[in-house]
Design a protein around this motif. Structure first.
Motif, PDB file in Angstrom:
ATOM      1  N   ASP A   1       3.315 -69.603  -5.464  1.00  0.00           N
ATOM      2  CA  ASP A   1       4.314 -68.893  -4.670  1.00  0.00           C
ATOM      3  C   ASP A   1       5.086 -67.888  -5.520  1.00  0.00           C
ATOM      4  N   PHE A   2       5.359 -68.242  -6.776  1.00  0.00           N
ATOM      5  CA  PHE A   2       6.068 -67.311  -7.655  1.00  0.00           C
ATOM      6  C   PHE A   2       5.215 -66.080  -7.941  1.00  0.00           C
ATOM      7  N   ILE A   3       3.954 -66.294  -8.273  1.00  0.00           N
ATOM      8  CA  ILE A   3       3.061 -65.190  -8.618  1.00  0.00           C
ATOM      9  C   ILE A   3       2.900 -64.237  -7.435  1.00  0.00           C
ATOM     10  N   ARG A   4       2.811 -64.766  -6.242  1.00  0.00           N
ATOM     11  CA  ARG A   4       2.594 -63.923  -5.066  1.00  0.00           C
ATOM     12  C   ARG A   4       3.766 -62.996  -4.787  1.00  0.00           C
TER      13      ARG A   4
ATOM     14  N   ARG B   1      -4.198 -80.473  -8.229  1.00  0.00           N
ATOM     15  CA  ARG B   1      -4.303 -79.035  -8.515  1.00  0.00           C
ATOM     16  C   ARG B   1      -4.972 -78.310  -7.355  1.00  0.00           C
ATOM     17  N   ALA B   2      -6.067 -78.857  -6.850  1.00  0.00           N
ATOM     18  CA  ALA B   2      -6.769 -78.214  -5.739  1.00  0.00           C
ATOM     19  C   ALA B   2      -5.884 -78.130  -4.496  1.00  0.00           C
ATOM     20  N   GLU B   3      -5.121 -79.184  -4.232  1.00  0.00           N
ATOM     21  CA  GLU B   3      -4.226 -79.163  -3.074  1.00  0.00           C
ATOM     22  C   GLU B   3      -3.134 -78.113  -3.250  1.00  0.00           C
ATOM     23  N   GLY B   4      -2.562 -78.037  -4.450  1.00  0.00           N
ATOM     24  CA  GLY B   4      -1.502 -77.081  -4.697  1.00  0.00           C
ATOM     25  C   GLY B   4      -1.976 -75.637  -4.671  1.00  0.00           C
ATOM     26  N   CYS B   5      -3.224 -75.411  -5.092  1.00  0.00           N
ATOM     27  CA  CYS B   5      -3.772 -74.053  -5.116  1.00  0.00           C
ATOM     28  C   CYS B   5      -4.054 -73.533  -3.711  1.00  0.00           C
TER      29      CYS B   5
ATOM     30  N   ALA C   1       1.542 -75.223  -6.606  1.00  0.00           N
ATOM     31  CA  ALA C   1       2.115 -74.568  -5.428  1.00  0.00           C
ATOM     32  C   ALA C   1       3.292 -73.676  -5.831  1.00  0.00           C
ATOM     33  N   GLN C   2       4.140 -74.163  -6.753  1.00  0.00           N
ATOM     34  CA  GLN C   2       5.279 -73.350  -7.188  1.00  0.00           C
ATOM     35  C   GLN C   2       4.825 -72.116  -7.958  1.00  0.00           C
ATOM     36  N   LEU C   3       3.867 -72.296  -8.852  1.00  0.00           N
ATOM     37  CA  LEU C   3       3.354 -71.142  -9.597  1.00  0.00           C
ATOM     38  C   LEU C   3       2.688 -70.146  -8.656  1.00  0.00           C
TER      39      LEU C   3
ATOM     40  N   LEU D   1       5.796 -74.086 -16.178  1.00  0.00           N
ATOM     41  CA  LEU D   1       6.514 -75.178 -15.526  1.00  0.00           C
ATOM     42  C   LEU D   1       6.317 -76.464 -16.313  1.00  0.00           C
ATOM     43  N   GLU D   2       7.362 -77.262 -16.386  1.00  0.00           N
ATOM     44  CA  GLU D   2       7.273 -78.610 -16.939  1.00  0.00           C
ATOM     45  C   GLU D   2       7.852 -79.564 -15.901  1.00  0.00           C
ATOM     46  N   LEU D   3       7.064 -80.552 -15.511  1.00  0.00           N
ATOM     47  CA  LEU D   3       7.478 -81.491 -14.479  1.00  0.00           C
ATOM     48  C   LEU D   3       7.367 -82.925 -14.972  1.00  0.00           C
TER      49      LEU D   3
END
Length: 330
Positions: A121-124, A158-162, A117-119, A98-100
């Motif tokens: 959800d995609f991985i899951r 990062r911690a929040e998104g994970c 969060a996007q990564l 991802l690039e944001l």
């Protein structure tokens, strides 16, 4: 904090590690080779292609002609895009990136939160749910004071998104400041259907146990990851840190010597033979361009024949001048 993060058990039937190499071929030719999972360019050769497997890393090289980094796996590869997220899958492995633009997400913390969060959800949604290695490249990583430093804000986000994504154990990781678009956050990862074995360095405090002085949120990564077939070690960004403290402030060569000690301790901790060889590609991230010749000379002396890509990048602590990461094959 979950205890026992140092241990990830290997399941049955692991697939062979991706082969990582540096190649001077053009990116189009590398993408056409069998089993190409990803290609990373460090110059204009990575521009202009719509193939999601080709990613331009925003780090300048100190070489007149930069190689591409090539990941190859056993078996055919599928690839595509999911909105801004690019991915490829093959040989039991998954690459996602991802690039944001941080400005669209409220700054460093918001961009990191959204990216992870996007990564997550995609991985899951895929079989390859075991994230073993992550790279993070952030602009102006050391700008800001105290808890407002951009890297510390990235760690918060990062911690929040994970969320609970890495509750069973952290992957290996790198976080480096780039000198491209200051608003660009780039995150990419390597995942498998099988777990690896996280490796810690006895000379260093585990990153998630760092004291409060390093920010509200401790960095979340393992020092290295032994891949599922135990045929390769993915080495996290390794700096001149002993315990949790930075060593040899202001002395690039002394810091590099300390890094090499840390790498040897890490190999021993992973149960791998000492030293690196011609099949162990490494990256050296160097803060000040004036230091590049000295770093190159020292690495050629200490690691003769080892392929090392020298890149202009800032380590996540402003007093640290150089960092190494890479791969070591069994």
């Amino acid at each position: 904090m979950v205890e026992g993060r140092e241990s990830r058990r290997v399941e049955s039937g692991p697939v062979r590690a991706p082969h990582v190499s540096y190649r001077m071929d053009d990116a189009t030719s590398l993408l056409a080779e069998p089993g190409t999972l990803a290609v990373f360019g460090f110059d204009d050769r990575a521009a202009g292609s719509a193939d999601p497997r080709l990613l331009r890393v925003p780090l300048e090289t100190f070489d007149t002609s930069a190689p591409c980094e090539l990941w190859q796996v056993d078996g055919p590869v599928e690839h595509g895009r999911d909105g801004a997220l690019r991915w490829s899958i093959g040989g039991g492995w998954l690459f996602a990136a991802l690039e944001l633009d941080e400005r669209a997400h409220g700054g460093p913390a918001g961009a990191a939160r959204v990216a992870y969060a996007q990564l997550r959800d995609f991985i899951r949604g895929h079989e390859q749910q075991q994230v073993l290695r992550i790279w993070n490249y952030q602009g102006a990583i050391n700008r800001g004071e105290g808890d407002a430093e951009r890297y510390k804000l990235f760690c918060d986000g990062r911690a929040e998104g994970c969320g609970d994504w890495f509750a069973a154990g952290y992957p290996a990781a790198t976080a480096i400041g780039h000198h491209g678009d200051p608003h660009l956050l780039q995150v990419y990862l390597l995942a498998s259907a099988r777990t690896g074995t996280a490796v810690e360095n006895p000379r260093q405090t585990s990153a998630w146990r760092y004291p409060r002085q390093y920010g509200r949120t401790s960095p979340g990564f393992a020092r290295a990851m032994r891949l599922p077939a135990e045929d390769a070690l993915a080495i996290s960004g390794t700096a001149a840190v002993v315990g949790h403290a930075s060593a040899h402030e202001g002395d690039t060569v002394a810091q590099l010597d300390e890094i090499l000690l840390n790498l040897e301790a890490l190999l021993a901790s992973a149960g791998m033979p000492a030293g690196f060889d011609t099949h162990a590609p490494l990256k050296a991230y160097i803060r000040h361009p004036i230091d590049a010749p000295r770093v190159r000379a020292k690495l050629q002396q200490r690691l003769p024949g080892v392929p090392v890509l020298l890149l202009h990048g800032d380590v996540c602590r402003s007093e640290l001048l150089v960092e190494l990461d890479g791969w070591r094959y069994a």
